[in-house]
Design an enzyme around this catalytic site. Sequence first.
Site, short mmCIF file in Angstrom:
data_model
loop_
_atom_site.label_atom_id
_atom_site.label_comp_id
_atom_site.label_asym_id
_atom_site.label_seq_id
_atom_site.Cartn_x
_atom_site.Cartn_y
_atom_site.Cartn_z
N GLU A 12 58.89 -48.32 27.79
CA GLU A 12 60.23 -48.26 27.21
C GLU A 12 60.71 -46.83 27.06
O GLU A 12 61.87 -46.51 27.37
CB GLU A 12 60.24 -48.97 25.86
N ARG A 49 93.26 -30.95 34.56
CA ARG A 49 93.94 -30.63 33.32
C ARG A 49 94.24 -29.13 33.22
O ARG A 49 93.36 -28.31 33.51
CB ARG A 49 93.05 -31.07 32.15
N GLN A 85 86.22 -19.94 30.95
CA GLN A 85 84.77 -19.74 30.93
C GLN A 85 84.03 -20.60 29.91
O GLN A 85 82.98 -21.16 30.22
CB GLN A 85 84.44 -18.26 30.70
#
Length: 361
Positions: free
Chosen positions: A224, A250, A261
Amino acid sequence: MAAAAPELPADSSAAGFRRDRWKRLAGLGLLGAAVPEEHGGAGLGALDTALLYEAASEGGADTGLLFAAAAHLFACVRPVLEFALPETRKALLPALCAGALVAGNAMTEPESGSDVSRLATRATRVDGGYLLDGVKSFVSNGPVADIYVTYATTDPEGGYFGSTAFAVDRDSPGLDAGAPLEKSGLAACQAGEVVFTRCFVPDDRVLGSPGQGQLVFQTSMQWERSCLFAIYLGQQERLVRRCVHHVRERRQFGKRLADLQPVADRLADMKLRLESGRLLLYRACAEIDDGQDPSLWVAMAKLAVSEAAVATALDAGRIFGGRAFLAEYGIEEQVRDALPATTFSGTSDIQRQLIARGMGL
């Protein structure tokens, strides 16, 4: 064979789980990936199983539904495969792999979360089997499960050998599966309480030998803590890809977000976390496949991937800004689905303890 759990009404908080979607996962091989073909599975090793779950997640499959499948396979089906009697494997595994049965993992208790060595649930020896008494909480798939892989104390003074694992039918007298808990994320994987009141479990449903509960549990956790978290690799891959597309399109302050940056730095960190966790997870799976002791690699992989999943989801929220709070963009859902990753299957602090132990500290 247990009777199938009933379908829940559409207005239930468990409405995210549907048997038709569950069967679809079975058709994709996800419910029996790490089970030999002779028992109805795909016969994959740990690494190939992780790659399958990662691909399903990256392709956009519901994170909660994949989590439900992973809990079913790694915490329940694998213990049945490795520790059940031959006749029990024959009776259960084909239906578990085919999606006809859903399995729930019943280890956690109201007063036993990280400390699974002190279970209040008791199993009392009687003729032909055991009587279970106790309460399990946060049972993955609990409200809809047909089979519960359950752990109970059989020898309070036995220490590591004091608990035993069982595969319990939902329709066993004395078993009461509670309603779904209202959770903030992973909606399609329902969790609930399961109460055992003098619930009889026959000897042929004991997994392993009496006293081997910790061995059964820790073996399932190796699968798991590695393979399940491939889901979060896929989720991170999707988020990084979406963020890259977003910052290219955008514009703010007269520039693309990609040209700022701090934004580029944040995406670089997201990519670094993803690839670092991926390498650790693949190594952990390779150790399992090679028959080595994978404990150290599994703990490092679980810690790295779970922490990265949360950090990357939060970073995606920062990159999308106010839009991240709108449900239509899906970012807030990814945050909610990622947050519990550092808690289930052993908290991040538990993984650090395991890593320190593996270093000989």
